[in-house]
Design a protein around this motif. Structure first.
Motif, mmCIF file in Angstrom:
data_model
loop_
_atom_site.group_PDB
_atom_site.id
_atom_site.type_symbol
_atom_site.label_atom_id
_atom_site.label_comp_id
_atom_site.label_asym_id
_atom_site.label_seq_id
_atom_site.Cartn_x
_atom_site.Cartn_y
_atom_site.Cartn_z
ATOM 1 N N PHE A 171 6.982 1.798 -4.950
ATOM 2 C CA PHE A 171 6.141 0.853 -4.223
ATOM 3 C C PHE A 171 6.110 1.175 -2.730
ATOM 4 C CE2 PHE A 171 5.465 -3.008 -1.779
ATOM 5 C CZ PHE A 171 4.266 -3.445 -2.322
ATOM 6 N N LEU A 172 7.269 1.433 -2.144
ATOM 7 C CA LEU A 172 7.322 1.719 -0.714
ATOM 8 C C LEU A 172 6.700 3.071 -0.368
ATOM 9 C CD1 LEU A 172 10.836 0.288 0.174
ATOM 10 C CD2 LEU A 172 8.602 -0.650 0.797
ATOM 11 N N ALA A 173 6.684 3.974 -1.323
ATOM 12 C CA ALA A 173 6.072 5.281 -1.080
ATOM 13 C C ALA A 173 4.547 5.176 -1.043
ATOM 14 C CB ALA A 173 6.501 6.278 -2.150
ATOM 15 N N ASP A 174 3.983 4.162 -1.730
ATOM 16 C CA ASP A 174 2.527 3.992 -1.757
ATOM 17 C C ASP A 174 2.178 2.510 -1.813
ATOM 18 O OD1 ASP A 174 -0.203 4.415 -1.904
ATOM 19 O OD2 ASP A 174 -0.166 4.761 -4.064
ATOM 20 N N PRO A 175 2.323 1.789 -0.703
ATOM 21 C CA PRO A 175 2.045 0.358 -0.707
ATOM 22 C C PRO A 175 0.570 0.005 -0.540
ATOM 23 C CG PRO A 175 2.781 0.991 1.448
ATOM 24 C CD PRO A 175 2.835 2.243 0.584
ATOM 25 N N PRO B 58 -0.256 -0.101 5.604
ATOM 26 C CA PRO B 58 0.197 1.214 5.154
ATOM 27 C C PRO B 58 1.396 1.679 5.980
ATOM 28 C CG PRO B 58 -1.867 1.392 6.356
ATOM 29 C CD PRO B 58 -1.571 -0.067 6.215
ATOM 30 N N LEU B 59 2.492 1.924 5.302
ATOM 31 C CA LEU B 59 3.701 2.409 5.961
ATOM 32 C C LEU B 59 3.790 3.909 5.763
ATOM 33 C CD1 LEU B 59 6.217 -0.267 4.654
ATOM 34 C CD2 LEU B 59 5.101 -0.204 6.880
ATOM 35 N N SER B 60 4.352 4.563 6.706
ATOM 36 C CA SER B 60 4.556 6.001 6.589
ATOM 37 C C SER B 60 6.050 6.263 6.728
ATOM 38 C CB SER B 60 3.762 6.736 7.661
ATOM 39 O OG SER B 60 3.919 8.124 7.496
ATOM 40 N N LEU B 61 6.770 5.965 5.647
ATOM 41 C CA LEU B 61 8.221 6.128 5.659
ATOM 42 C C LEU B 61 8.598 7.433 4.975
ATOM 43 C CD1 LEU B 61 9.280 2.523 4.557
ATOM 44 C CD2 LEU B 61 9.233 3.440 6.879
ATOM 45 N N THR B 62 9.627 8.079 5.483
ATOM 46 C CA THR B 62 10.144 9.277 4.829
ATOM 47 C C THR B 62 10.911 8.861 3.577
ATOM 48 O OG1 THR B 62 12.264 9.248 5.993
ATOM 49 C CG2 THR B 62 10.422 10.409 7.086
ATOM 50 N N ARG B 63 11.209 9.817 2.713
ATOM 51 C CA ARG B 63 11.997 9.502 1.512
ATOM 52 C C ARG B 63 13.362 8.955 1.884
ATOM 53 N NH1 ARG B 63 11.449 14.449 -2.562
ATOM 54 N NH2 ARG B 63 12.465 15.448 -0.813
ATOM 55 N N ASP C 290 16.881 4.140 2.397
ATOM 56 C CA ASP C 290 17.646 3.217 3.243
ATOM 57 C C ASP C 290 17.146 1.783 3.076
ATOM 58 O OD1 ASP C 290 18.936 5.493 4.150
ATOM 59 O OD2 ASP C 290 17.960 5.491 6.119
ATOM 60 N N VAL C 291 15.834 1.590 3.071
ATOM 61 C CA VAL C 291 15.262 0.246 2.923
ATOM 62 C C VAL C 291 15.581 -0.302 1.530
ATOM 63 C CG1 VAL C 291 13.128 -1.102 2.840
ATOM 64 C CG2 VAL C 291 13.462 0.585 4.647
ATOM 65 N N VAL C 292 15.464 0.527 0.510
ATOM 66 C CA VAL C 292 15.775 0.088 -0.852
ATOM 67 C C VAL C 292 17.242 -0.327 -0.949
ATOM 68 C CG1 VAL C 292 15.999 0.849 -3.255
ATOM 69 C CG2 VAL C 292 13.914 1.362 -1.971
ATOM 70 N N ALA C 293 18.128 0.460 -0.375
ATOM 71 C CA ALA C 293 19.553 0.100 -0.394
ATOM 72 C C ALA C 293 19.780 -1.224 0.324
ATOM 73 C CB ALA C 293 20.386 1.208 0.251
#
Length: 106
Positions: free
Chosen positions: A75-79, A86-91, A96-99
């Motif tokens: 979900f966070l990779a393609d919100p 639209p977020l542009s987060l690295t893996r 980190d956010v999921v944890a």
């Protein structure tokens, strides 16, 4: 010959251990990211007093059985399919956010 075997044995032990350390998610960084990008809508931490009542809190998201680690990462990779910006987060940032989210379970 014996020296090569010893070097090989040490490498077999150390390489996986070091790789595992580098892959560990950083909850503190996940919190920083959440406070910067997510706190405008979501309640991201127990001490936060304001957030939209139209979106779930991070504690609710972390407690949802259907939102396991894989689902959250995807979900966070393609919100773009949601109302989220639209977020542009690295893996690494996503991990980190999921944890951090999973650590918010009540």
């Amino acid at each position: 010959m014996q020296r090569r075997f010893i070097c090989f044995a040490v490498a077999l032990v150390l390489v996986p251990a070091l790789a595992g350390q580098g892959a560990a998610a950083d909850r503190a960084n996940g919190r920083r990211i959440a406070e910067r990008w997510c706190a405008g809508c979501h309640v991201v931490s127990p001490g936060q007093s304001r957030g939209s009542d139209q979106v779930p809190t991070f504690a609710e998201i972390g407690s949802a059985e259907r939102l396991d680690e894989g689902a959250l990462r995807a979900f966070l990779a393609d919100p773009t399919h949601s109302r989220m910006p639209p977020l542009s987060l690295t893996r690494s940032e996503i991990a980190d956010v999921v944890a951090y989210i999973q650590g918010q379970r009540p």
